[in-house]
Design a protein around this motif. Structure first.
Motif, PDB file in Angstrom:
ATOM      1  N   MET A   1      39.424   1.664  28.184  1.00  0.00           N
ATOM      2  CA  MET A   1      38.266   2.393  28.696  1.00  0.00           C
ATOM      3  C   MET A   1      37.000   1.847  28.058  1.00  0.00           C
ATOM      4  O   MET A   1      36.759   2.045  26.873  1.00  0.00           O
ATOM      5  CB  MET A   1      38.378   3.885  28.374  1.00  0.00           C
ATOM      6  CG  MET A   1      39.501   4.606  29.062  1.00  0.00           C
ATOM      7  SD  MET A   1      39.464   6.369  28.658  1.00  0.00           S
ATOM      8  CE  MET A   1      40.900   6.932  29.556  1.00  0.00           C
ATOM      9  N   GLY A   2      36.177   1.134  28.868  1.00  0.00           N
ATOM     10  CA  GLY A   2      34.951   0.601  28.341  1.00  0.00           C
ATOM     11  C   GLY A   2      33.894   1.675  28.262  1.00  0.00           C
ATOM     12  O   GLY A   2      33.953   2.705  28.902  1.00  0.00           O
ATOM     13  N   GLY A   3      32.829   1.416  27.441  1.00  0.00           N
ATOM     14  CA  GLY A   3      31.704   2.330  27.389  1.00  0.00           C
ATOM     15  C   GLY A   3      31.823   3.399  26.345  1.00  0.00           C
ATOM     16  O   GLY A   3      30.917   4.226  26.190  1.00  0.00           O
ATOM     17  N   GLY A   4      32.904   3.447  25.592  1.00  0.00           N
ATOM     18  CA  GLY A   4      33.007   4.409  24.514  1.00  0.00           C
ATOM     19  C   GLY A   4      33.843   5.609  24.863  1.00  0.00           C
ATOM     20  O   GLY A   4      33.689   6.203  25.939  1.00  0.00           O
ATOM     21  N   PHE A   5      34.713   5.963  23.935  1.00  0.00           N
ATOM     22  CA  PHE A   5      35.617   7.094  24.132  1.00  0.00           C
ATOM     23  C   PHE A   5      34.846   8.399  24.302  1.00  0.00           C
ATOM     24  O   PHE A   5      35.197   9.250  25.132  1.00  0.00           O
ATOM     25  CB  PHE A   5      36.564   7.179  22.936  1.00  0.00           C
ATOM     26  CG  PHE A   5      37.531   8.326  23.001  1.00  0.00           C
ATOM     27  CD1 PHE A   5      38.608   8.292  23.859  1.00  0.00           C
ATOM     28  CD2 PHE A   5      37.342   9.451  22.200  1.00  0.00           C
ATOM     29  CE1 PHE A   5      39.499   9.351  23.923  1.00  0.00           C
ATOM     30  CE2 PHE A   5      38.231  10.506  22.254  1.00  0.00           C
ATOM     31  CZ  PHE A   5      39.307  10.461  23.116  1.00  0.00           C
ATOM     32  N   THR A   7      31.922   8.901  25.606  1.00  0.00           N
ATOM     33  CA  THR A   7      31.350   9.003  26.946  1.00  0.00           C
ATOM     34  C   THR A   7      32.356   9.578  27.930  1.00  0.00           C
ATOM     35  O   THR A   7      32.017  10.436  28.760  1.00  0.00           O
ATOM     36  CB  THR A   7      30.892   7.619  27.440  1.00  0.00           C
ATOM     37  OG1 THR A   7      29.912   7.102  26.542  1.00  0.00           O
ATOM     38  CG2 THR A   7      30.312   7.705  28.843  1.00  0.00           C
ATOM     39  N   TYR A   8      33.595   9.120  27.836  1.00  0.00           N
ATOM     40  CA  TYR A   8      34.637   9.594  28.736  1.00  0.00           C
ATOM     41  C   TYR A   8      34.932  11.072  28.497  1.00  0.00           C
ATOM     42  O   TYR A   8      35.112  11.845  29.453  1.00  0.00           O
ATOM     43  CB  TYR A   8      35.900   8.758  28.565  1.00  0.00           C
ATOM     44  CG  TYR A   8      35.819   7.408  29.223  1.00  0.00           C
ATOM     45  CD1 TYR A   8      36.325   7.198  30.501  1.00  0.00           C
ATOM     46  CD2 TYR A   8      35.220   6.337  28.580  1.00  0.00           C
ATOM     47  CE1 TYR A   8      36.248   5.962  31.115  1.00  0.00           C
ATOM     48  CE2 TYR A   8      35.136   5.091  29.180  1.00  0.00           C
ATOM     49  CZ  TYR A   8      35.648   4.914  30.449  1.00  0.00           C
ATOM     50  OH  TYR A   8      35.555   3.688  31.057  1.00  0.00           O
ATOM     51  N   ILE A   9      34.999  11.473  27.241  1.00  0.00           N
ATOM     52  CA  ILE A   9      35.294  12.868  26.918  1.00  0.00           C
ATOM     53  C   ILE A   9      34.177  13.777  27.412  1.00  0.00           C
ATOM     54  O   ILE A   9      34.428  14.827  28.031  1.00  0.00           O
ATOM     55  CB  ILE A   9      35.503  13.045  25.405  1.00  0.00           C
ATOM     56  CG1 ILE A   9      36.760  12.298  24.951  1.00  0.00           C
ATOM     57  CG2 ILE A   9      35.608  14.524  25.046  1.00  0.00           C
ATOM     58  CD1 ILE A   9      38.034  12.786  25.604  1.00  0.00           C
ATOM     59  N   LEU A 280      38.377   8.398  35.244  1.00  0.00           N
ATOM     60  CA  LEU A 280      37.475   8.219  36.377  1.00  0.00           C
ATOM     61  C   LEU A 280      36.119   8.858  36.112  1.00  0.00           C
ATOM     62  O   LEU A 280      35.082   8.326  36.534  1.00  0.00           O
ATOM     63  CB  LEU A 280      38.103   8.812  37.639  1.00  0.00           C
ATOM     64  CG  LEU A 280      39.347   8.093  38.165  1.00  0.00           C
ATOM     65  CD1 LEU A 280      39.937   8.851  39.346  1.00  0.00           C
ATOM     66  CD2 LEU A 280      39.000   6.668  38.582  1.00  0.00           C
ATOM     67  N   SER A 281      36.107  10.007  35.413  1.00  0.00           N
ATOM     68  CA  SER A 281      34.839  10.664  35.085  1.00  0.00           C
ATOM     69  C   SER A 281      33.964   9.747  34.254  1.00  0.00           C
ATOM     70  O   SER A 281      32.761   9.598  34.507  1.00  0.00           O
ATOM     71  CB  SER A 281      35.092  11.976  34.323  1.00  0.00           C
ATOM     72  OG  SER A 281      35.822  12.889  35.107  1.00  0.00           O
ATOM     73  N   GLY A 282      34.574   9.120  33.256  1.00  0.00           N
ATOM     74  CA  GLY A 282      33.819   8.194  32.416  1.00  0.00           C
ATOM     75  C   GLY A 282      33.349   6.977  33.174  1.00  0.00           C
ATOM     76  O   GLY A 282      32.219   6.509  33.004  1.00  0.00           O
ATOM     77  N   ASP A 283      34.215   6.447  34.032  1.00  0.00           N
ATOM     78  CA  ASP A 283      33.864   5.252  34.811  1.00  0.00           C
ATOM     79  C   ASP A 283      32.664   5.519  35.720  1.00  0.00           C
ATOM     80  O   ASP A 283      31.702   4.747  35.745  1.00  0.00           O
ATOM     81  CB  ASP A 283      35.057   4.780  35.651  1.00  0.00           C
ATOM     82  CG  ASP A 283      36.158   4.169  34.796  1.00  0.00           C
ATOM     83  OD1 ASP A 283      35.881   3.784  33.643  1.00  0.00           O
ATOM     84  OD2 ASP A 283      37.303   4.083  35.283  1.00  0.00           O
ATOM     85  N   VAL A 284      32.729   6.595  36.497  1.00  0.00           N
ATOM     86  CA  VAL A 284      31.650   6.865  37.449  1.00  0.00           C
ATOM     87  C   VAL A 284      30.378   7.319  36.743  1.00  0.00           C
ATOM     88  O   VAL A 284      29.269   7.079  37.245  1.00  0.00           O
ATOM     89  CB  VAL A 284      32.083   7.902  38.507  1.00  0.00           C
ATOM     90  CG1 VAL A 284      33.232   7.386  39.334  1.00  0.00           C
ATOM     91  CG2 VAL A 284      32.445   9.238  37.874  1.00  0.00           C
ATOM     92  N   ALA A 285      30.510   7.965  35.596  1.00  0.00           N
ATOM     93  CA  ALA A 285      29.324   8.387  34.848  1.00  0.00           C
ATOM     94  C   ALA A 285      28.504   7.183  34.412  1.00  0.00           C
ATOM     95  O   ALA A 285      27.266   7.238  34.358  1.00  0.00           O
ATOM     96  CB  ALA A 285      29.731   9.223  33.638  1.00  0.00           C
ATOM     97  N   GLN A 286      29.189   6.074  34.110  1.00  0.00           N
ATOM     98  CA  GLN A 286      28.481   4.871  33.692  1.00  0.00           C
ATOM     99  C   GLN A 286      27.835   4.154  34.874  1.00  0.00           C
ATOM    100  O   GLN A 286      26.898   3.374  34.691  1.00  0.00           O
ATOM    101  CB  GLN A 286      29.445   3.930  32.968  1.00  0.00           C
ATOM    102  CG  GLN A 286      29.952   4.517  31.655  1.00  0.00           C
ATOM    103  CD  GLN A 286      30.933   3.617  30.944  1.00  0.00           C
ATOM    104  OE1 GLN A 286      30.561   2.562  30.454  1.00  0.00           O
ATOM    105  NE2 GLN A 286      32.191   4.018  30.893  1.00  0.00           N
ATOM    106  N   VAL A 287      28.309   4.425  36.093  1.00  0.00           N
ATOM    107  CA  VAL A 287      27.694   3.834  37.285  1.00  0.00           C
ATOM    108  C   VAL A 287      26.361   4.507  37.580  1.00  0.00           C
ATOM    109  O   VAL A 287      25.378   3.847  37.925  1.00  0.00           O
ATOM    110  CB  VAL A 287      28.630   3.957  38.498  1.00  0.00           C
ATOM    111  CG1 VAL A 287      27.929   3.493  39.774  1.00  0.00           C
ATOM    112  CG2 VAL A 287      29.894   3.145  38.269  1.00  0.00           C
ATOM    113  N   GLY A 288      26.308   5.826  37.436  1.00  0.00           N
ATOM    114  CA  GLY A 288      25.071   6.545  37.691  1.00  0.00           C
ATOM    115  C   GLY A 288      25.319   7.981  38.104  1.00  0.00           C
ATOM    116  O   GLY A 288      26.455   8.395  38.352  1.00  0.00           O
ATOM    117  N   VAL A 289      24.232   8.744  38.195  1.00  0.00           N
ATOM    118  CA  VAL A 289      24.328  10.166  38.530  1.00  0.00           C
ATOM    119  C   VAL A 289      24.879  10.365  39.937  1.00  0.00           C
ATOM    120  O   VAL A 289      25.709  11.245  40.175  1.00  0.00           O
ATOM    121  CB  VAL A 289      22.947  10.842  38.398  1.00  0.00           C
ATOM    122  CG1 VAL A 289      23.018  12.293  38.863  1.00  0.00           C
ATOM    123  CG2 VAL A 289      22.454  10.784  36.957  1.00  0.00           C
ATOM    124  N   SER A 290      24.417   9.544  40.899  1.00  0.00           N
ATOM    125  CA  SER A 290      24.879   9.697  42.282  1.00  0.00           C
ATOM    126  C   SER A 290      26.386   9.506  42.378  1.00  0.00           C
ATOM    127  O   SER A 290      27.073  10.268  43.072  1.00  0.00           O
ATOM    128  CB  SER A 290      24.166   8.702  43.200  1.00  0.00           C
ATOM    129  OG  SER A 290      22.788   8.992  43.287  1.00  0.00           O
TER     130      SER A 290
END
Length: 374
Positions: A1-5, A7-9, A280-290
């Protein structure tokens, strides 16, 4: 999981807390409108982390396990709305019966139970409508937004606003369906069925082959007709209508996919649990709010559908019991309901374990453990 644990939590907790709140708020709001006293409104299960009492005496709280939530109404024996032993009225005063969930009319109880899933569907429709009005549609309908000059589409008389309902007789519900069908024709003429100003028009268009160069220098030809999707943003009226229709469409596709799993046409590896949702929550959160809002809307629809399944413990199970009561004129016996809830609990736990197992397999946790041990 990229972007930090972390962030995903955080993303997982936000997504799940919002959706659970929406679902339980539906139960809460309709129950209060029908005069039911609410004892607890909980996000999560288990021991309480923190909370407060409102002026009506309801305890609003966050609990340790964030995998759901519940509204405990007066007269409930537990968070699953099992009726308390004194529901026959022998242990309740007239004042208490007036605010007890299990002493409300059948139609009132059914409305309160159904309000949770309905709130999920309404939330999705509103979120999607806002997205359509502000940022457009990432998977737009087959409506032409613009036509390139000197293109096959322009020569064939296609204009912005045309809706392509079929390509070579195959229906198109998304603009992507049109693109796929045109590419599959490999440069041969395609027959487009077009909806324009309430009329149906059929127009043959011959795609032109365009040479495309990739980043690594490779070249290949792609058939194009010269049309661009109308991806929005859209008007408020169109967005509101599309929010509802898109919610219905996603619900239909979800049920269709589940049907394929049941019949064996699709594998069960697509079933995901809390770990998949967190990822998936962490993945899409890094894409953007939309992207995160789109994910929440889809997840809310799934939550509403799952809760309508006729499984005791879920809202659909309660509605099934109420349907029996409506037909027979009396509620199912307390013992039968208790057995039903036990079976429902077993089914729900089994599904959760299976989905979590799928998550671990997809994340290759077991392969990692074998490598560590060996």
């Amino acid at each position: 999981m990229g972007g930090g644990f972390v962030t995903y939590i955080i993303a997982f907790l936000i997504v799940l807390s919002v959706l659970v709140f929406v679902h339980e708020w539906g139960h809460y709001w309709v129950a209060r409108r029908n005069g039911v006293r609410i004892e607890v409104f909980s996000i999560g299960f288990g021991p309480e982390l923190f909370g407060f009492y409102d002026r009506a005496g309801t305890r609003w709280k966050f609990s340790v396990l964030p995998l759901g939530g519940y509204v405990k109404m007066f007269g409930d024996a537990n968070a699953a709305s099992m009726p308390a032993a004194e529901q026959d009225g022998s242990g309740l005063s007239p004042e208490e019966q007036a605010v007890s969930f299990h002493h409300k009319r059948l139609s009132q109880r059914a409305a309160i139970v159904a309000a949770g899933p309905i709130a999920n569907f309404m939330f999705s429709a509103i979120v999607l409508a806002v997205l359509f009005a502000t940022s457009g549609h990432p998977f737009p309908p087959p409506t032409i937004g613009s036509v390139q000059e000197d293109s096959p589409a322009s020569a064939a008389g296609l204009v912005p606003g045309d809706t392509i309902s079929a390509v070579n007789g195959l229906s198109a519900s998304r603009f992507a369906d049109v693109s796929i069908a045109i590419r599959a024709a490999e440069g041969e003429p395609v027959l487009l069925t077009i909806q324009r100003d309430g009329e149906t028009i059929e127009q043959s268009v011959t795609p032109e082959l365009v040479t495309v160069t990739t980043e690594d220098g490779r070249e290949f030809e792609i058939p194009r007709v010269g049309i661009v999707a109308d991806s929005g943003p859209y008007s408020l009226t169109y967005s509101a209508i599309s929010g509802v229709t898109e919610t219905v469409s996603i619900a239909g596709m979800t049920l269709s996919a589940l049907g394929e799993i049941v019949t064996g046409e699709r594998g069960t590896e697509d079933l995901g649990g809390p770990i998949r949702i967190a990822q998936l929550s962490g993945d899409v959160a890094q894409v953007g709010v939309s992207a995160l809002l789109w994910f929440m809307a889809i997840l809310s629809i799934n939550l509403g559908l799952i809760n309508l399944f006729p499984v005791p413990m879920l809202d659909g199970g309660h509605l099934m019991f109420y349907a029996y009561e409506a037909v027979r004129g009396r509620p199912l016996s307390a013992r039968a309901q208790e057995y039903g809830f036990r079976v429902g609990l077993a089914l729900v736990l089994t599904l959760m374990v299976f989905a979590t197992w799928n998550d671990l397999v997809n994340l290759q946790i077991f392969s990692l453990l074998r490598n560590i041990i060996s």
